[in-house]
Design a protein around this motif. Structure first.
Motif, PDB file in Angstrom:
ATOM      1  N   PRO A  39      -7.078  -0.834  -0.003  1.00 17.27           N
ATOM      2  CA  PRO A  39      -6.328  -2.066   0.225  1.00 17.27           C
ATOM      3  C   PRO A  39      -7.141  -3.055   1.055  1.00 17.27           C
ATOM      4  O   PRO A  39      -7.943  -2.656   1.893  1.00 17.27           O
ATOM      5  N   VAL A  40      -6.916  -4.317   0.780  1.00 14.79           N
ATOM      6  CA  VAL A  40      -7.521  -5.368   1.596  1.00 14.79           C
ATOM      7  C   VAL A  40      -6.418  -6.160   2.294  1.00 14.79           C
ATOM      8  O   VAL A  40      -6.670  -7.154   2.945  1.00 14.79           O
ATOM      9  N   GLY A  41      -5.179  -5.707   2.124  1.00 18.49           N
ATOM     10  CA  GLY A  41      -4.057  -6.391   2.756  1.00 18.49           C
ATOM     11  C   GLY A  41      -2.769  -5.760   2.282  1.00 18.49           C
ATOM     12  O   GLY A  41      -2.772  -4.698   1.666  1.00 18.49           O
ATOM     13  N   LYS A  42      -1.644  -6.432   2.607  1.00 20.07           N
ATOM     14  CA  LYS A  42      -0.358  -5.920   2.150  1.00 20.07           C
ATOM     15  C   LYS A  42       0.617  -7.084   1.998  1.00 20.07           C
ATOM     16  O   LYS A  42       0.395  -8.168   2.549  1.00 20.07           O
ATOM     17  N   TYR A  43       1.689  -6.882   1.231  1.00 22.89           N
ATOM     18  CA  TYR A  43       2.649  -7.953   1.017  1.00 22.89           C
ATOM     19  C   TYR A  43       3.983  -7.374   0.576  1.00 22.89           C
ATOM     20  O   TYR A  43       4.074  -6.209   0.195  1.00 22.89           O
ATOM     21  N   TYR A  44       4.999  -8.221   0.659  1.00 25.89           N
ATOM     22  CA  TYR A  44       6.331  -7.817   0.211  1.00 25.89           C
ATOM     23  C   TYR A  44       6.620  -8.435  -1.141  1.00 25.89           C
ATOM     24  O   TYR A  44       6.415  -9.633  -1.340  1.00 25.89           O
ATOM     25  N   ILE A  90       4.037  -3.572  -0.319  1.00 29.09           N
ATOM     26  CA  ILE A  90       3.047  -3.088  -1.285  1.00 29.09           C
ATOM     27  C   ILE A  90       1.650  -3.377  -0.734  1.00 29.09           C
ATOM     28  O   ILE A  90       1.437  -4.413  -0.097  1.00 29.09           O
ATOM     29  N   ASN A  91       0.710  -2.477  -1.009  1.00 27.68           N
ATOM     30  CA  ASN A  91      -0.675  -2.739  -0.614  1.00 27.68           C
ATOM     31  C   ASN A  91      -1.315  -3.727  -1.575  1.00 27.68           C
ATOM     32  O   ASN A  91      -1.093  -3.668  -2.779  1.00 27.68           O
ATOM     33  N   LEU A  92      -2.134  -4.589  -1.009  1.00 22.66           N
ATOM     34  CA  LEU A  92      -2.923  -5.504  -1.838  1.00 22.66           C
ATOM     35  C   LEU A  92      -4.297  -4.859  -1.982  1.00 22.66           C
ATOM     36  O   LEU A  92      -4.984  -4.626  -0.987  1.00 22.66           O
ATOM     37  N   TYR A  93      -4.669  -4.513  -3.203  1.00 24.59           N
ATOM     38  CA  TYR A  93      -5.921  -3.803  -3.413  1.00 24.59           C
ATOM     39  C   TYR A  93      -7.065  -4.764  -3.713  1.00 24.59           C
ATOM     40  O   TYR A  93      -6.879  -5.807  -4.326  1.00 24.59           O
ATOM     41  N   THR A 114       0.838  -0.259   9.390  1.00 22.62           N
ATOM     42  CA  THR A 114       0.265   0.451   8.252  1.00 22.62           C
ATOM     43  C   THR A 114      -0.991   1.157   8.729  1.00 22.62           C
ATOM     44  O   THR A 114      -1.697   0.650   9.589  1.00 22.62           O
ATOM     45  N   LYS A 165     -11.908  -4.372   4.362  1.00 19.19           N
ATOM     46  CA  LYS A 165     -12.109  -5.818   4.242  1.00 19.19           C
ATOM     47  C   LYS A 165     -10.755  -6.499   4.416  1.00 19.19           C
ATOM     48  O   LYS A 165      -9.733  -5.984   3.981  1.00 19.19           O
ATOM     49  N   ASN A 175      -0.740 -10.265   4.237  1.00 22.49           N
ATOM     50  CA  ASN A 175      -1.547 -10.240   5.461  1.00 22.49           C
ATOM     51  C   ASN A 175      -2.424  -9.001   5.492  1.00 22.49           C
ATOM     52  O   ASN A 175      -2.363  -8.160   4.591  1.00 22.49           O
ATOM     53  N   GLY A 176      -3.250  -8.912   6.536  1.00 23.64           N
ATOM     54  CA  GLY A 176      -4.255  -7.844   6.605  1.00 23.64           C
ATOM     55  C   GLY A 176      -3.615  -6.475   6.657  1.00 23.64           C
ATOM     56  O   GLY A 176      -2.481  -6.320   7.122  1.00 23.64           O
ATOM     57  N   PHE A 177      -4.343  -5.472   6.183  1.00 23.89           N
ATOM     58  CA  PHE A 177      -3.788  -4.125   6.132  1.00 23.89           C
ATOM     59  C   PHE A 177      -3.423  -3.615   7.517  1.00 23.89           C
ATOM     60  O   PHE A 177      -2.413  -2.962   7.700  1.00 23.89           O
ATOM     61  N   ASN A 200      -3.426  -3.898  -8.483  1.00 20.01           N
ATOM     62  CA  ASN A 200      -2.372  -4.846  -8.153  1.00 20.01           C
ATOM     63  C   ASN A 200      -1.597  -5.164  -9.423  1.00 20.01           C
ATOM     64  O   ASN A 200      -2.191  -5.473 -10.440  1.00 20.01           O
TER      65      ASN A 200
END
Lengths: 773, 269
Positions: free
Chosen positions: A680-685, A691-694, A753, B29, B56-58, B242
């Motif tokens: 993941p490089v981030g996360k979001y709803y 959910i993880n942003l890959y 997380t 990252k 936002n960031g992990f 994703n």
């Protein structure tokens, strides 16, 4: 095709010119004196001419020489070399039996005269495993495993922690053809991959072609592993076995009739579940978790010119609780008939059956849920060896395989006994055929060649409904073919060529080019290889995989052949690679083809190998630097990305030290770059879910993997009747917590997380008692 | 099936007493925050509900970062445009939209800095629940209570012929609220036929259950399918990815148009 064959024969004819002298043939078999086992790839050298041959896969050799008197030297690794003076004034049969250099169970003896074989033969990118040597390498839980020892060689890497699956030169796991007595083994792992299905007690010889495959092999694009089972002792009854922490083995072998026929039966069973029971909580009460293997082989000489072999393998994993069961396994059966037409023409005819299947059953209340799938092969082949003259050995043959693939099918039975069958995925049937011809040619004292052609065909057979898919995987067309109808055929021509040029007595340059076709594809959601991995056949929609590989090597032996050194460079181009689109899954997917994407691959690398063969200290260093990439239009915006198994650095160091004649210590160390993975490089709803942003596909790396194992083998008792030894091993000595998987989740306590890794095997000591009688 | 593998690994781990799980610090990252558009259009009741937020960031907190200063426009099949007004807390909502089966709808979301994102999708056909059966099973599948009785619901309806249709079944109970599992299926092999699907859950005697049959546009059907697959990521699953958005310009999320039909049943005492 015809043009190629014609030029092949032309080359042959040319090399025969000027040999008008009267010639005779010397032929026969080479065997181990103590057991009567045929020796494969053993050396036969004509000292006067400095040329010779090697025995074939059935221990047969043939040499045609001008009339004269010759000194023939017979040699094989680990056995005492024999020299015979032969007056060749007629065609002669001469079979030899070589005695053991020592009876010591753990001794690694290399007494073969042809120690430069690795330099002089035409084999490129090929590794042979000495099963005696492999026994000394420390392994997980003391269970000897040829597949794991192979992973310590250059260009071969392990698929996961403790796993017996392997990748060859950046290829996928399904691109390796594993043959057990010529029968393909579709799933070579037990216990989720921690053990291979090969019980080393039953095995005689293992050869892995990473490239430069001879024309007689085909069907997979990355490698061919040819495993041969022992034939059984032709002289006397005996056995061997071992008792270990999680498994026990027993092998019994002996003559059916002395020097006429023999039989060997070998079994192995794990008892992990029995040992684990005290540690398991109530949830696992009644849990079953074990596997077993059974190998059987018998052979009988029907006369001077005919011999039959029957071999079989049966292995099964069983996992379950009171109301849940899951089992899987392979079965193979091989019937072979060796026939000698004359002392120059050898024929082997083989009938093979092979299958792999799994079944899954849950009982709940009065109802049951069952799911099963399998792949079944019926195979016939003929291989001819024609020992035309000392400079040319021609092999040719053909093969036909009928494949039947039964995809996953489920049945639900309710408490009243009423059955519901799930919409079954269609059964696939196909016929795979091939013919080949190859010549092993000695051009002059410096240059040897091995070249050939293999023609592959693959036809889909009805009854089948072929679909094409449009946007959103909507079925666009459906074409139904009748039962028995051949509705789609692929034809592929695969040229193969190897060349060896001797720079000196102890050094050579080698080159090879080969093309391979693959018509069966494994659909797997994971890297580790699981019992539910699913094979599909090529079809109008799924094109055959093709690989073109070029390899160059430099081979050099030092210090009177004490050291072997080689460096090989390779470039492999892969076409029609198959993968799931994002989110695709094989399990109970009716339209699995619509979830597939197709692309290209490339892999290249440099492999270094340094081996010490002689002395109290032996061992090897293997280092590979490589790259393996894939490109799919629908993945990663069509950009090339690293294959998961792209391990840039892969190092293995193996050492064995003979402290006293009875005590040997060993160590192995491995280091490799972590797998290429997506993090993941981030996360979001979205839709109420976090959910993880890959990031980009396989753009990140697992932590690097390294591990040290130690082992010690002590010979307890030695006499002619009964030998035994104790093997101690410590896996992962410094308790490195290598990551098996990494998961990303929300920590409820901190509302953050986090990433966490699962490491499977810490430091694991084990002891195994091995015996033979 | 996945659970069985985890058990398997656990048994092996217990067996060797060495398996362990521990937190690790990975140098991940940090991607630029991306706009997440959660746009739901209900063609049956004419409601439009959009939630805008940013990724936002992990390693940042799990708090949602709402976007309150964007503008949202709809373009209807006749070419006319409508603005969806901001109502607070990242929400943009309106009522009274009229769409019928086959109508295309275009949504444009424009951020304050000027970057805009567009998605287009088609209104699905309404499917009407024919009936919902309540069936009692003693210790059958899907129930939490192994020894007691379980109630299963079976929803029946007729598929609209000669076109692909995509469905999602949800249900609402006063105790549990609206179900959030992705119970998705299409009409492949059943075009124009009667469809029936079970609803696996444990219901209480006397409970009132509203069963909702949602017809989805194909794009959001795919999106939810992918979302459910990403959600259940675990050991042995596919390479993470994703879910594919139908918005352009790198936005996350989806524009979904659905038709809804409900039936309420009472679980027998």
């Amino acid at each position: 095709m015809l043009k190629y064959i014609y030029s092949l024969f032309l080359l042959l004819m040319l090399s025969n010119m000027g040999l008008a002298q009267e010639k005779f043939t010397l032929s026969g078999y080479m065997r181990d004196a103590s057991t009567g086992e045929e020796l494969l790839y053993a050396n036969v050298l004509v000292k006067e001419v400095g040329q010779g041959t090697t025995t074939n896969l059935y221990g047969f050799y043939s040499l045609t020489l001008p009339k004269g008197t010759y000194t023939i030297q017979y040699s094989y690794i680990g056995l005492t070399t024999q020299e015979l003076t032969i007056v060749l004034d007629e065609d002669k049969t001469q079979s030899v039996e070589l005695g053991a250099g020592a009876t010591d169970l753990v001794e690694v003896v290399v007494t073969a005269e042809n120690e430069t074989d690795n330099v002089t033969n035409t084999e490129v990118s090929t590794v042979t495993l000495d099963t005696k040597e492999a026994k000394l390498v420390p392994v997980l839980m003391g269970e000897q495993d040829i597949l794991k020892t192979m992973q310590l060689l250059p260009g071969v890497s392990s698929n996961s922690e403790g796993g017996s699956g392997f990748f060859v030169r950046g290829g996928n796991a399904d691109q390796n053809l594993i043959l057990l007595d010529e029968a393909p083994v579709y799933n070579a792992s037990h216990l989720l991959g921690f053990f291979s299905v090969f019980n080393s007690d039953a095995l005689k010889d293992v050869k892995l072609y990473k490239g430069g495959m001879p024309a007689e092999y085909g069907g997979r694009v990355s490698s061919i592993m040819d495993i041969r089972m022992k034939n059984g002792n032709m002289k006397e009854w005996g056995g061997s076995g071992g008792i270990g922490l999680i498994a026990s083995r027993l092998t019994v072998e002996g003559p059916l009739k002395k020097d006429q026929g023999s039989i060997i039966v070998s079994g192995r069973r794990t008892y992990a579940d029995i040992i684990a029971r005290p540690f398991l909580n109530d949830e696992f009460e009644g849990a079953k978790l074990y596997f077993y293997d059974l190998n059987l082989k018998a052979n009988y000489k029907l006369g001077e010119k005919d011999r039959i072999y029957l071999s079989g393998y049966l292995g099964r994993d069983v996992f379950g609780t009171d109301d849940f069961g899951f089992d899987w396994g392979n079965q193979t059966a091989t019937l072979r008939w060796n026939h000698l037409f004359n002392d120059q023409l050898f024929l082997n005819t083989t009938l093979i059956y092979s299958d792999y299947d799994y079944g899954f059953k849950v009982e709940d209340g009065g109802g049951t849920f069952e799911l099963g799938a399998g792949i079944y092969d019926y195979n016939i082949k003929q291989d001819y060896n024609w020992y035309a003259n000392p400079n040319n050995t021609i092999s040719f043959g053909w093969q036909g395989i009928y494949h039947r693939i039964k995809p996953s099918e489920f049945t639900i039975t309710d408490e009243e006994g009423e059955e519901f069958t799930g919409d079954p995925t269609q059964e696939q049937k196909a016929l795979e055929g091939s013919i080949y011809i190859a010549n092993q040619q000695k051009v002059n004292s410096k240059l040897s060649l091995n070249y050939g052609l293999r023609l592959n065909t693959f036809s889909n057979i009805g009854e089948y409904t072929e679909k094409t898919y449009g946007d959103n995987d909507v079925i666009e067309t459906e074409t139904t073919y009748d039962k028995g109808e051949f509705y789609n055929t692929y034809i592929g021509l695969a040229p193969r060529a190897n060349a060896t040029y001797l720079l000196s007595d102890v050094s050579s340059l080698k080159a090879s080019f080969n093309r391979n076709y693959q018509f069966l594809h494994l659909l797997s959601n994971s890297n580790a290889g699981t019992p539910t991995d699913y094979w599909i056949a090529s079809s109008p929609f799924v094109k055959p995989q093709i690989a073109n590989q070029l390899a160059l090597g430099y081979f050099h032996n030092f210090k009177n052949n004490t050291y072997e050194f080689s460096v090989e460079a390779y470039y492999k181009q892969l076409e029609n690679q198959v993968d799931f689109e994002d989110g695709g899954s094989a399990i109970n997917n009716r339209e699995v083809e619509s979830d597939l994407v197709f692309g290209d691959g490339r892999a290249y690398g440099l492999e270094f190998y340094l081996k010490k063969n002689k002395g109290r200290f032996t061992g090897w260093l293997s280092y590979t630097i490589s790259k393996s990439e894939r490109q799919f239009d629908d993945i990663n915006n069509g950009n090339w990305f690293s294959a998961r198994q792209d391990r840039i650095h892969d190092l293995a160091l193996v050492g064995m030290y003979k402290i006293t004649p009875r005590l040997t210590a060993s160590a192995s160390f491995v280091y490799y770059t972590g797998d290429a993975v997506t993090f993941p490089v981030g996360k979001y709803y979205v839709d109420g879910q976090l959910i993880n942003l890959y990031g980009e596909r396989n753009a990140e790396r697992m932590p690097d993997y390294h591990r040290l194992d130690l082992g010690m083998t002590y010979v307890l008792k030695e006499n002619s009747k009964f030998n035994s030894d104790l093997t101690f091993s410590v896996y992962n000595v410094y308790n490195r917590k290598n990551a098996y998987s990494i998961s990303f989740e929300t920590d409820d306590a901190t509302n953050q997380t986090k990433a966490s890794k699962l490491s499977l095997f810490g430091i694991i000591p084990s002891v195994t008692w091995n015996f033979n009688f | 099936m996945k659970l069985s593998y985890i058990n398997y690994i656990l048994i092996l781990g217990v067996l060797f007493l060495t398996a362990c799980r521990e937190d690790i610090e990975l140098d991940l990252k940090n991607d630029e925050p991306k706009l997440v558009i959660d746009a739901n259009v209900n063609a049956t009741n004419g409601r439009v509900e959009v939630l805008l937020s940013k990724s936002n960031g992990f390693y940042e907190s799990v708090d949602i970062h709402l976007v309150n200063d964007a503008s949202i426009t709809l373009e209807l099949p006749d070419g006319s445009t409508l603005d969806v007004p901001f109502v607070g807390q990242g929400k943009y909502e309106m009522s009274g939209l009229t769409l019928s089966s086959g109508d295309e709808l275009l949504m444009t979301v424009t951020e304050n800095e000027g970057k805009s994102y567009t998605a287009k999708t088609t209104t699905p056909a309404l499917a009407t629940l024919d009936s919902v059966y309540v069936s009692l099973s003693t210790g059958g599948f899907g129930g939490d209570d192994e020894d007691g009785d379980n109630y299963q619901l079976f929803a029946y309806w007729y598929d609209t012929a000669d076109q692909p249709n995509y469905y999602r079944l949800r249900f609402f109970t006063a105790d549990e609220g609206i179900s959030d599992s992705y119970n998705l299926f299409n009409d492949e092999g059943f075009d124009g036929d009667e469809m029936f699907r079970p609803i696996f859950s444990s219901f209480n005697p006397g409970e009132e259950v509203e069963v909702m049959l949602l017809s989805l546009d194909p794009q959001s059907f795919d999106y939810f399918n992918e979302l459910s697959s990403v959600e259940s990521q675990g050991f042995n699953s596919s390479t993470p990815f994703n879910p594919k958005s139908n918005f352009d310009n790198g936005a996350l999320g989806y524009l979904s148009i659905l038709q809804q039909n409900s039936k309420t049943v009472i679980i027998p005492e």
